[in-house]
Design an enzyme around this catalytic site. Sequence first.
Site, PDB file in Angstrom:
ATOM      1  N   GLU A 158      29.515   5.124  61.862  1.00  0.00           N
ATOM      2  CA  GLU A 158      30.083   6.024  60.852  1.00  0.00           C
ATOM      3  C   GLU A 158      31.356   6.752  61.296  1.00  0.00           C
ATOM      4  O   GLU A 158      31.360   7.988  61.456  1.00  0.00           O
ATOM      5  CB  GLU A 158      29.018   7.025  60.388  1.00  0.00           C
ATOM      6  CG  GLU A 158      27.838   6.354  59.708  1.00  0.00           C
ATOM      7  CD  GLU A 158      26.902   7.316  59.004  1.00  0.00           C
ATOM      8  OE1 GLU A 158      27.053   8.546  59.176  1.00  0.00           O
ATOM      9  OE2 GLU A 158      26.032   6.848  58.252  1.00  0.00           O
ATOM     10  N   GLU A 165      20.776   1.795  58.176  1.00  0.00           N
ATOM     11  CA  GLU A 165      20.125   3.085  57.911  1.00  0.00           C
ATOM     12  C   GLU A 165      19.834   3.183  56.428  1.00  0.00           C
ATOM     13  O   GLU A 165      20.700   2.890  55.594  1.00  0.00           O
ATOM     14  CB  GLU A 165      21.028   4.273  58.295  1.00  0.00           C
ATOM     15  CG  GLU A 165      21.105   4.540  59.762  1.00  0.00           C
ATOM     16  CD  GLU A 165      21.935   5.775  60.087  1.00  0.00           C
ATOM     17  OE1 GLU A 165      21.911   6.756  59.325  1.00  0.00           O
ATOM     18  OE2 GLU A 165      22.621   5.731  61.123  1.00  0.00           O
TER      19      GLU A 165
HETATM   20  C1  BG6 Z   1      23.787   9.113  59.108  1.00  0.00           C
HETATM   21  C2  BG6 Z   1      23.787   9.164  60.600  1.00  0.00           C
HETATM   22  O1  BG6 Z   1      24.975   9.695  58.688  1.00  0.00           O
HETATM   23  O2  BG6 Z   1      22.841   9.819  58.425  1.00  0.00           O
HETATM   24  C3  BG6 Z   1      22.490   9.649  61.232  1.00  0.00           C
HETATM   25  O3  BG6 Z   1      24.191   7.948  61.164  1.00  0.00           O
HETATM   26  C4  BG6 Z   1      21.936  10.796  60.412  1.00  0.00           C
HETATM   27  O4  BG6 Z   1      22.768  10.000  62.548  1.00  0.00           O
HETATM   28  C5  BG6 Z   1      21.642  10.270  59.017  1.00  0.00           C
HETATM   29  O5  BG6 Z   1      20.813  11.397  60.963  1.00  0.00           O
HETATM   30  C6  BG6 Z   1      21.039  11.294  58.091  1.00  0.00           C
HETATM   31  O6  BG6 Z   1      21.854  12.423  58.047  1.00  0.00           O
HETATM   32  P1  BG6 Z   1      21.247  13.870  58.260  1.00  0.00           P
HETATM   33  O7  BG6 Z   1      22.409  14.767  58.407  1.00  0.00           O
HETATM   34  O8  BG6 Z   1      20.450  14.112  57.038  1.00  0.00           O
HETATM   35  O9  BG6 Z   1      20.415  13.745  59.483  1.00  0.00           O
END
Ligand code: BG6
Length: 472
Positions: free
Chosen positions: A163, A362
């Site tokens: 990212e 993810e």
């Molecule tokens: C992504 C990242 O942006 O989203 C992760 O790669 C992150 O590291 C995930 O944990 C969820 O975002 P957040 O801020 O809700 O933890």
Amino acid sequence: MTNVKFPTDFLWGVSSSAFQIEGASTEDGKGLSTVDTRKVKEGIADTAIASDHYHHWKEDISLLAEMGVKTYRFSISWTRIFPSGEGEVNQKGLQFYDNLIDELLAYNIEPLVTMYHFDLPQNLVDKYQGWLSRETIDCYEKYAEVLFTHYGDRVKNWISINEELMVMYSQDFNGIRNLDEKQYKKAVFQMMYHMSLAEKKAFKLCHELVTDGKIGPANAFQNIYPATSDPLDVEAAMNAEEFLSYMLLDLSVKGKFPENTLRYLQKENLAPETLPEDEEILKNNKPDYICFNYYASLCAEVYTGLADDHMPPFFRSNMYRIVPNQTKSLSEWMVFGIDPVGMRISMRKLYNRYELPLMITENGYADSEELSDTFEINDEKRIGYLQLHLLECSKAIDEGIPLLGYSAWSFLDSLSGREGFSKRYGLVYVNRTDDDTKDLKRYKKKSFYWYQNAIKQNEFIVDEGKKNYDNK
Ligand code: BG6
């Protein structure tokens, strides 16, 4: 009821990142990185212990094996390998990931390694201004060389940078705090350009040093719809998608900016400084796949000057105004609109534009959770979220998209951005809160068992009409 099936070689997986789970932030020679030195909100956990994976790694991998995943996406902490981001290699750091990788392989779990997930060595910020300087590109290249040489015999799937969009905007990640607003606005694109050059160098090195290896970026893909059918909203959505996603991916794949975006940057005096010799490295090194992270879709409307300072910095622009997708359900932590179909739409957009295999690295559901008296977590909403997104994966494959795999975020409960442990994504509960580290015991949530069964059968049954995370 729909029976959702997957190809036999589908890479079922889960994801994590080093600073969000490992803890041991100064142990065994590890140096500090930007995520260790950033200021966390009072009452929110920091990286010192996190999920304490550094001390539970064996037990954690046996949980992965029990879950049945085919692949595990994790990141290597740059400052475990190079405590200062450069100089001497830390043997204990190398050893930690040797153990992890060997253990995964012993269970037939394919490692998918992110080389850099937000944790830039603090020394590189102090000494060179981090991604603002070309020295950091050289340090990343050296780090990449060590990773490929040392682990390349066992790790075949690599991710260069997680990212870039978040890193270029977030001072917590890039560490740049000494510029005024105007200078910082320009610096964002210089950092982006340097990261793009660095990852191209990693693609090149990976192909040279791990001849049977594959590598690609992990993009925070922003799937953006026009808020209405007004052509100006349609244009705003195009601008936003180009600016937030295609700019980075075009650099990763084609080695150039989208024309429209470049002209905007030039007009606004935000275009990065480049060197003639960059051209060759940008043009000639392509990724093997595109990894993307997807949580929700967004809408954009025409920019009218209305304030958008309640939005994260990367969504603020004078070309469009980002708004939540009100046609979709929102929840306490999923504030932009949960949109499984949008994930298939994203795959279609990405494949049409780049014609490369895709991997979802993810996708997951955030909730506030507490252990019941019987030590259970009944996370039905998460199961519903996973089911409907995986259904769209299966449909995308049927439509001809080469989707290699899907890794749910996240394996364990981990430190979440700014919210620590009050917001959880894990399929495995970690028994701690922000202010009490308790016993850090692991408990399998209901979603763990659901996912385990889906992987085992390579299919599952879903009631498409029943969206148990919401009412829309
Ligand atoms: C992504 C990242 O942006 O989203 C992760 O790669 C992150 O590291 C995930 O944990 C969820 O975002 P957040 O801020 O809700 O933890």
